[in-house]
Motif scaffolding. Structure first.
Motif, PDB file in Angstrom:
ATOM      1  N   LEU A 256      36.557  48.492  44.406  1.00  0.00           N
ATOM      2  CA  LEU A 256      35.465  48.333  43.515  1.00  0.00           C
ATOM      3  C   LEU A 256      35.718  46.843  42.758  1.00  0.00           C
ATOM      4  O   LEU A 256      36.785  46.768  42.123  1.00  0.00           O
ATOM      5  N   ILE A 257      34.806  45.895  43.058  1.00  0.00           N
ATOM      6  CA  ILE A 257      34.859  44.508  41.962  1.00  0.00           C
ATOM      7  C   ILE A 257      34.019  44.510  40.992  1.00  0.00           C
ATOM      8  O   ILE A 257      32.748  44.844  41.350  1.00  0.00           O
ATOM      9  N   ARG A 258      34.494  44.221  39.962  1.00  0.00           N
ATOM     10  CA  ARG A 258      33.584  44.268  38.468  1.00  0.00           C
ATOM     11  C   ARG A 258      34.084  43.422  37.509  1.00  0.00           C
ATOM     12  O   ARG A 258      35.425  42.781  37.774  1.00  0.00           O
ATOM     13  N   THR A 259      33.423  42.879  36.763  1.00  0.00           N
ATOM     14  CA  THR A 259      33.562  42.185  35.725  1.00  0.00           C
ATOM     15  C   THR A 259      34.642  42.679  34.721  1.00  0.00           C
ATOM     16  O   THR A 259      34.418  43.752  34.401  1.00  0.00           O
ATOM     17  N   ALA A 260      35.751  42.078  34.273  1.00  0.00           N
ATOM     18  CA  ALA A 260      36.462  42.447  33.613  1.00  0.00           C
ATOM     19  C   ALA A 260      35.891  42.761  31.995  1.00  0.00           C
ATOM     20  O   ALA A 260      35.055  42.198  31.666  1.00  0.00           O
ATOM     21  N   VAL A 261      36.695  43.545  31.333  1.00  0.00           N
ATOM     22  CA  VAL A 261      36.403  43.906  30.160  1.00  0.00           C
ATOM     23  C   VAL A 261      37.560  43.994  29.192  1.00  0.00           C
ATOM     24  O   VAL A 261      38.722  44.056  29.751  1.00  0.00           O
ATOM     25  N   GLN A 262      37.526  43.961  27.865  1.00  0.00           N
ATOM     26  CA  GLN A 262      38.363  43.665  26.882  1.00  0.00           C
ATOM     27  C   GLN A 262      39.519  44.877  27.044  1.00  0.00           C
ATOM     28  O   GLN A 262      40.793  44.858  27.158  1.00  0.00           O
ATOM     29  N   ALA A 263      39.070  46.181  27.316  1.00  0.00           N
ATOM     30  CA  ALA A 263      39.953  47.246  27.671  1.00  0.00           C
ATOM     31  C   ALA A 263      40.513  47.130  28.875  1.00  0.00           C
ATOM     32  O   ALA A 263      41.783  47.934  29.058  1.00  0.00           O
ATOM     33  N   ASP A 264      40.524  46.214  29.632  1.00  0.00           N
ATOM     34  CA  ASP A 264      41.218  46.026  30.886  1.00  0.00           C
ATOM     35  C   ASP A 264      42.675  45.023  30.608  1.00  0.00           C
ATOM     36  O   ASP A 264      43.613  45.116  31.361  1.00  0.00           O
ATOM     37  N   ASP A 265      42.787  44.565  29.299  1.00  0.00           N
ATOM     38  CA  ASP A 265      43.968  43.629  28.767  1.00  0.00           C
ATOM     39  C   ASP A 265      45.218  44.153  29.208  1.00  0.00           C
ATOM     40  O   ASP A 265      45.836  43.461  29.895  1.00  0.00           O
ATOM     41  N   ALA A 266      45.526  45.353  28.806  1.00  0.00           N
ATOM     42  CA  ALA A 266      46.761  45.867  29.126  1.00  0.00           C
ATOM     43  C   ALA A 266      47.134  46.122  30.596  1.00  0.00           C
ATOM     44  O   ALA A 266      48.060  45.570  31.178  1.00  0.00           O
ATOM     45  N   ALA A 267      46.206  46.670  31.332  1.00  0.00           N
ATOM     46  CA  ALA A 267      46.475  46.557  32.823  1.00  0.00           C
ATOM     47  C   ALA A 267      46.674  45.233  33.463  1.00  0.00           C
ATOM     48  O   ALA A 267      47.545  45.072  34.255  1.00  0.00           O
ATOM     49  N   LEU A 268      45.778  44.445  33.045  1.00  0.00           N
ATOM     50  CA  LEU A 268      45.910  42.898  33.603  1.00  0.00           C
ATOM     51  C   LEU A 268      47.126  42.186  33.150  1.00  0.00           C
ATOM     52  O   LEU A 268      47.756  41.545  34.035  1.00  0.00           O
TER      53      LEU A 268
END
Length: 165
Positions: A7-19
């Motif tokens: 799945l390709i989607r726009t990042a969200v702030q909640a992705d910070d730790a994973a990224l």
């Protein structure tokens, strides 16, 4: 065994730790010009906003990202988008994640009204260069020995392509 889709989607702030973790674990002199990220360092900051990134998810886990932004703040380059970073987790390599991110980046650029997309890649990064070429990117310039990385001079290769279908 069923392989989960990407799945390709726009990042969200909640992705910070994973990224941030992905950035640390994928860091390599093959593609990085900046020092390795430090543990605990946030991924997003004032210059790197969630909306600038697409993320790849497989089985609910973030396994890749690509950053797509205007190359400059100038009105004269408003028709161009530039890829400024692409990474895929080791566990997801060979599954088409990088290609899906690259195609997602081109689709996003088109949606934003861009008619051209560019990127810079290190000369010694043969796998990335091959991927980009397979998606229609061509070498538009080479800055020989532009970077000094890991004790060696490395070419900075400029690639681009039109976004017309």
């Amino acid at each position: 065994m069923i392989v989960p889709e990407t799945l390709i989607r726009t990042a969200v702030q909640a992705d910070d730790a994973a990224l941030a973790e992905l950035d640390r674990t994928t860091w390599s002199t093959l593609h990085a010009v900046l020092p390795a990220p430090e543990p605990g360092e946030p991924f997003f900051d004032a210059r790197h906003l969630p909306g600038d990134y697409l993320v790849a998810e497989r089985g609910g886990a973030v396994v890749g990202y690509v950053r797509v932004v205007p190359p400059t703040p100038l009105a004269a380059t408003a028709h161009v988008r530039q890829i400024q970073g692409l990474a895929v987790a080791g566990s997801a390599r060979g599954l088409g994640v990088a290609r899906a991110l690259l195609r997602g980046a081109m689709d996003l650029a088109r949606e934003q009204g861009a008619v051209r997309i560019t990127l810079r890649v290190l000369g010694h990064n043969a796998p990335a260069r091959a991927l980009y070429a397979s998606e229609g990117f061509v070498v538009e310039g080479v800055l020989p020995g532009e970077l000094f990385l890991g004790g060696a001079y490395v070419d900075d290769v400029l690639m681009g392509r039109p976004l017309t279908r």
